[in-house]
Scaffold this motif. Structure first.
Motif, PDB file in Angstrom:
ATOM      1  N   ASN A  94       0.816  -1.187   0.128  1.00  0.00           N
ATOM      2  CA  ASN A  94       0.003  -0.084   0.118  1.00  0.00           C
ATOM      3  C   ASN A  94       0.849   1.157   0.098  1.00  0.00           C
ATOM      4  O   ASN A  94       0.422   2.021  -0.117  1.00  0.00           O
ATOM      5  N   ASN A  95       2.190   1.027   0.248  1.00  0.00           N
ATOM      6  CA  ASN A  95       3.055   2.237   0.286  1.00  0.00           C
ATOM      7  C   ASN A  95       2.465   3.507   1.367  1.00  0.00           C
ATOM      8  O   ASN A  95       2.613   4.720   0.903  1.00  0.00           O
ATOM      9  N   ILE A  96       2.051   3.061   2.344  1.00  0.00           N
ATOM     10  CA  ILE A  96       1.355   3.932   3.521  1.00  0.00           C
ATOM     11  C   ILE A  96       2.091   4.067   4.670  1.00  0.00           C
ATOM     12  O   ILE A  96       2.517   2.952   5.024  1.00  0.00           O
ATOM     13  N   PRO A  97       2.598   5.119   5.235  1.00  0.00           N
ATOM     14  CA  PRO A  97       3.390   4.830   6.509  1.00  0.00           C
ATOM     15  C   PRO A  97       2.721   4.691   7.588  1.00  0.00           C
ATOM     16  O   PRO A  97       1.444   4.781   7.482  1.00  0.00           O
ATOM     17  N   ILE A  98       3.412   4.479   8.737  1.00  0.00           N
ATOM     18  CA  ILE A  98       2.712   4.258   9.879  1.00  0.00           C
ATOM     19  C   ILE A  98       1.788   5.464  10.481  1.00  0.00           C
ATOM     20  O   ILE A  98       2.351   6.488  10.486  1.00  0.00           O
ATOM     21  N   SER A  99       0.533   5.013  10.633  1.00  0.00           N
ATOM     22  CA  SER A  99      -0.476   5.957  11.381  1.00  0.00           C
ATOM     23  C   SER A  99      -0.541   5.902  12.925  1.00  0.00           C
ATOM     24  O   SER A  99      -0.365   4.821  13.196  1.00  0.00           O
ATOM     25  N   VAL A 100      -0.395   6.933  13.579  1.00  0.00           N
ATOM     26  CA  VAL A 100      -0.684   7.046  14.941  1.00  0.00           C
ATOM     27  C   VAL A 100      -2.145   7.815  15.367  1.00  0.00           C
ATOM     28  O   VAL A 100      -2.112   9.003  14.887  1.00  0.00           O
ATOM     29  N   LEU A 101      -2.616   7.198  16.178  1.00  0.00           N
ATOM     30  CA  LEU A 101      -4.049   7.726  16.324  1.00  0.00           C
ATOM     31  C   LEU A 101      -4.395   8.108  17.746  1.00  0.00           C
ATOM     32  O   LEU A 101      -3.816   7.029  18.546  1.00  0.00           O
ATOM     33  N   SER A 102      -5.212   9.045  18.167  1.00  0.00           N
ATOM     34  CA  SER A 102      -5.643   9.140  19.435  1.00  0.00           C
ATOM     35  C   SER A 102      -7.102   8.946  19.605  1.00  0.00           C
ATOM     36  O   SER A 102      -7.789   9.686  18.705  1.00  0.00           O
ATOM     37  N   VAL A 103      -7.709   8.182  20.322  1.00  0.00           N
ATOM     38  CA  VAL A 103      -9.087   7.786  20.321  1.00  0.00           C
ATOM     39  C   VAL A 103      -9.724   8.181  21.860  1.00  0.00           C
ATOM     40  O   VAL A 103      -9.119   8.159  22.774  1.00  0.00           O
ATOM     41  N   HIS A 104     -10.698   8.982  21.620  1.00  0.00           N
ATOM     42  CA  HIS A 104     -11.288   9.590  22.890  1.00  0.00           C
ATOM     43  C   HIS A 104     -12.008   8.147  23.762  1.00  0.00           C
ATOM     44  O   HIS A 104     -12.648   7.542  23.012  1.00  0.00           O
ATOM     45  N   PRO A 105     -11.912   8.127  24.804  1.00  0.00           N
ATOM     46  CA  PRO A 105     -12.148   6.800  25.518  1.00  0.00           C
ATOM     47  C   PRO A 105     -13.742   6.701  25.863  1.00  0.00           C
ATOM     48  O   PRO A 105     -14.305   5.519  26.211  1.00  0.00           O
ATOM     49  N   GLU A 106     -14.571   7.801  25.505  1.00  0.00           N
ATOM     50  CA  GLU A 106     -15.984   7.725  25.833  1.00  0.00           C
ATOM     51  C   GLU A 106     -16.813   7.716  24.415  1.00  0.00           C
ATOM     52  O   GLU A 106     -17.764   7.030  24.490  1.00  0.00           O
ATOM     53  N   ASN A 112      -7.250  12.797  16.640  1.00  0.00           N
ATOM     54  CA  ASN A 112      -5.808  13.269  16.062  1.00  0.00           C
ATOM     55  C   ASN A 112      -5.337  12.008  15.038  1.00  0.00           C
ATOM     56  O   ASN A 112      -5.249  10.917  15.598  1.00  0.00           O
ATOM     57  N   GLU A 113      -4.720  12.422  14.277  1.00  0.00           N
ATOM     58  CA  GLU A 113      -3.935  11.442  13.317  1.00  0.00           C
ATOM     59  C   GLU A 113      -2.658  11.985  12.720  1.00  0.00           C
ATOM     60  O   GLU A 113      -2.563  13.197  12.517  1.00  0.00           O
ATOM     61  N   SER A 114      -1.631  10.999  12.900  1.00  0.00           N
ATOM     62  CA  SER A 114      -0.323  11.668  12.384  1.00  0.00           C
ATOM     63  C   SER A 114       0.336  10.659  11.856  1.00  0.00           C
ATOM     64  O   SER A 114      -0.096   9.307  11.951  1.00  0.00           O
ATOM     65  N   ILE A 160       7.629  11.650  18.611  1.00  0.00           N
ATOM     66  CA  ILE A 160       7.187  12.758  17.961  1.00  0.00           C
ATOM     67  C   ILE A 160       6.405  13.590  18.683  1.00  0.00           C
ATOM     68  O   ILE A 160       5.508  13.149  19.686  1.00  0.00           O
ATOM     69  N   ASN A 161       5.922  14.730  18.246  1.00  0.00           N
ATOM     70  CA  ASN A 161       5.083  15.883  19.005  1.00  0.00           C
ATOM     71  C   ASN A 161       3.746  15.658  18.731  1.00  0.00           C
ATOM     72  O   ASN A 161       2.947  16.503  18.046  1.00  0.00           O
ATOM     73  N   TYR A 162       3.222  14.609  19.208  1.00  0.00           N
ATOM     74  CA  TYR A 162       1.907  13.946  18.810  1.00  0.00           C
ATOM     75  C   TYR A 162       1.357  12.942  19.864  1.00  0.00           C
ATOM     76  O   TYR A 162       2.076  12.229  19.920  1.00  0.00           O
ATOM     77  N   PRO A 163       0.109  13.283  20.514  1.00  0.00           N
ATOM     78  CA  PRO A 163      -0.599  14.179  20.269  1.00  0.00           C
ATOM     79  C   PRO A 163       0.022  15.568  20.918  1.00  0.00           C
ATOM     80  O   PRO A 163       0.945  15.420  21.554  1.00  0.00           O
ATOM     81  N   PRO A 164      -0.656  16.570  20.657  1.00  0.00           N
ATOM     82  CA  PRO A 164       0.118  17.991  21.210  1.00  0.00           C
ATOM     83  C   PRO A 164       0.163  17.699  22.862  1.00  0.00           C
ATOM     84  O   PRO A 164      -0.885  17.651  23.347  1.00  0.00           O
ATOM     85  N   MET A 368       6.837  23.441   8.583  1.00  0.00           N
ATOM     86  CA  MET A 368       8.427  23.059   8.763  1.00  0.00           C
ATOM     87  C   MET A 368       8.388  21.438   9.287  1.00  0.00           C
ATOM     88  O   MET A 368       9.527  20.857   9.079  1.00  0.00           O
ATOM     89  N   ASP A 369       7.475  21.193  10.101  1.00  0.00           N
ATOM     90  CA  ASP A 369       7.650  19.881  10.961  1.00  0.00           C
ATOM     91  C   ASP A 369       8.099  18.823  10.044  1.00  0.00           C
ATOM     92  O   ASP A 369       8.661  17.956  10.251  1.00  0.00           O
ATOM     93  N   ASP A 370       6.899  18.646   8.784  1.00  0.00           N
ATOM     94  CA  ASP A 370       7.082  17.401   8.027  1.00  0.00           C
ATOM     95  C   ASP A 370       8.251  17.447   7.202  1.00  0.00           C
ATOM     96  O   ASP A 370       8.780  16.450   6.768  1.00  0.00           O
ATOM     97  N   ILE A 371       8.784  18.883   6.917  1.00  0.00           N
ATOM     98  CA  ILE A 371       9.760  18.926   5.998  1.00  0.00           C
ATOM     99  C   ILE A 371      11.061  18.548   6.627  1.00  0.00           C
ATOM    100  O   ILE A 371      11.980  17.620   6.403  1.00  0.00           O
ATOM    101  N   ARG A 372      11.293  18.864   8.003  1.00  0.00           N
ATOM    102  CA  ARG A 372      12.279  18.677   8.967  1.00  0.00           C
ATOM    103  C   ARG A 372      12.327  16.925   9.116  1.00  0.00           C
ATOM    104  O   ARG A 372      13.545  16.444   8.961  1.00  0.00           O
ATOM    105  N   GLU A 373      11.086  16.515   9.177  1.00  0.00           N
ATOM    106  CA  GLU A 373      11.185  14.931   9.507  1.00  0.00           C
ATOM    107  C   GLU A 373      11.581  14.122   8.114  1.00  0.00           C
ATOM    108  O   GLU A 373      12.317  13.263   8.281  1.00  0.00           O
TER     109      GLU A 373
END
Length: 467
Positions: A94-106, A112-114, A160-164, A368-373
């Protein structure tokens, strides 16, 4: 054990985590089918479940229908932000990078997704779950590459700076105990307490951080030996006829930022719509177009007599370099494009320019964040190519320096540590190797909350056998 509740189909590869309810464990995904019979094939389940260990109730909480193409998954929970953290690596084709998700517990909403840049060839590691570092305030994800026992497995740690998140506050008493007496002694010895005002849009060398050290000899200094030069590694700097231009020479801050944005977009250029999205997102299209026209006019006046470097093709704006021009970023990217077929000295020069890994560190824009990464990952590929060459030719001193440079980019880079240990130990620099080992293991235990698995004696036995 008599479990009751919603129907739960047999599966393998599900990920399990604790959560906000200490009496429950939470389950996501897995590979199987509704019949439980393997001969009928299998698919990725996307259900999110809760199992109560006291009542033995198994309850389906939610279904994430869009998350059905994963290869490996890892579910964690961060008390500090009260969110589930779900790391997903997709199927390799799929050529898709690893995703990181934050899920609300309720609500079970994905808030958020990065993505981890250039991670489409990696899988989620099983050593630890995604978590928020107690001291760094950053999301930490462990990945792996390779599972063949003969070739080994590469484990990488990504922060990574995620979630904020803001880093945990340091108590004043602790901060004073660490630095206060030295600071007071310095003030007494100087006899001066000064107040410093910062001008709007201006930053000092100290505030901007690291500056690339370049040779003062004009012939060996690419920024001074070309009629027009752009420096992106370290602070952003612009040179004409060997003279550095001050940021104050720019008519507007936005014009300067737009020029930097165009420089970093590379040879492919940048489309007007992309510029509008980043610089004038709330303006009507016509108004944004007028603002872009004004900014580009200011840029051309600033570059005079080299304004011809800016070209437009199919509406995309890009820079066209010639032998009178030099850009460290452009040089770096040209070496990256050559990949492993590039000249060794050119790869060394590219990493010398990149040095400690800072890119326009006086620019704090979100884009700048994505460019630096992305540039960091490209620098890592160059370092990997160089490491292979150094090891094949027994250049242990260079390998040790390369490893130390990579560790300056990331204190927990597994490859950097590996190269530093091999290079230093086989250069008979045990004391330096021990110092690097101590620093690395200190960060390792702080971030991962458990000690490093090898002692220095074991590292010596493992890496000190090359000569």
């Amino acid at each position: 054990m008599a479990v009751w509740g919603d129907q739960f189909h047999p599966r393998s590869g599900a990920t399990v985590s604790r959560g906000p309810d200490p009496n429950c464990i939470y389950i996501f995904g897995g590979l199987g089918n509704e019949s439980g019979m393997q001969e009928r094939g299998w698919r990725n389940f996307t259900g999110f479940w809760k199992f109560n260990r006291q009542t033995l109730e198994l309850k389906k909480l939610h279904t994430f229908e869009t998350l059905d193409s994963y290869q490996t998954i890892s579910l964690g929970y961060a008390d500090r932000i009260n969110r589930f953290l779900l790391a997903i690596s997709n199927k390799p084709n799929n050529n898709i990078p690893i995703s990181v998700l934050s899920v609300h517990p309720e609500t079970y909403e994905i808030e958020n997704e990065s993505t981890i840049p250039n991670s489409d060839h990696l899988e989620i590691g099983s050593l630890t779950k995604p978590f928020i570092g107690k001291k760094t305030g950053k999301l930490t994800v462990v990945t792996r590459k390779g599972d063949d026992a003969s070739s080994g497995t590469l484990i990488q740690i990504h922060t990574i700076n995620y979630p904020p998140m803001d880093p945990p506050p340091v108590k004043f008493t602790k901060l004073w105990g660490r630095y206060g007496f030295g600071f007071a002694a310095l003030m007494v010895s100087l006899g001066i307490i000064g107040f410093r005002w910062k001008r709007n849009g201006e930053a000092t060398e100290k505030q901007l951080g690291y500056v690339i050290a370049i040779d003062e000899d004009r012939e060996d200094n690419p920024y001074l030996s070309h009629n027009f030069a752009i420096q992106c590694f370290g602070h952003f700097r612009l040179y004409k006829f060997g003279k550095e231009l001050s940021p104050d020479d720019w008519v507007s801050k936005k014009a300067r930022l737009l020029f930097i944005f165009i420089v970093l977009e590379g040879d492919g250029g940048v489309a007007p719509q992309r510029i509008r999205t980043e610089f004038w997102p709330d303006s009507p299209q016509k108004s944004a177009g007028n603002s872009r026209y004004v900014a580009m006019s200011q840029i051309r006046r600033m570059l005079n007599p080299f304004e011809g470097i800016i070209l437009t093709q199919e509406h995309n704006i890009f820079l066209d370099y010639n032998e009178d021009h030099f850009s460290d970023f452009h040089y770096f990217m040209s070496v990256v494009r050559a990949n492993s077929h590039g000249d060794i000295s050119q790869m060394e020069r590219a990493l010398q320019l990149y040095d400690n890994g800072s890119l326009c560190d006086d620019i704090n824009e979100n884009w700048m964040d994505d460019i630096r990464e992305d540039i960091r990952s490209k620098a890592k590929r160059l370092a990997d190519n160089l490491s292979q060459s150094y090891q094949a030719s027994d250049q242990w001193g260079k390998l040790g320096k390369l490893g130390q440079q990579v560790l300056r980019w990331d204190n927990l880079d597994d490859d950097g540590f590996h190269w530093a240990m091999i290079g230093l130990l086989n250069s008979h620099r045990e004391a330096k190797a021990k110092s690097i080992y101590d620093t690395y293991t200190h960060y390792y235990s702080e971030v991962l909350d458990h000690p490093f698995e090898y002692s220095f004696i074991e590292i010596q036995a493992k890496y000190g056998k090359k000569v």
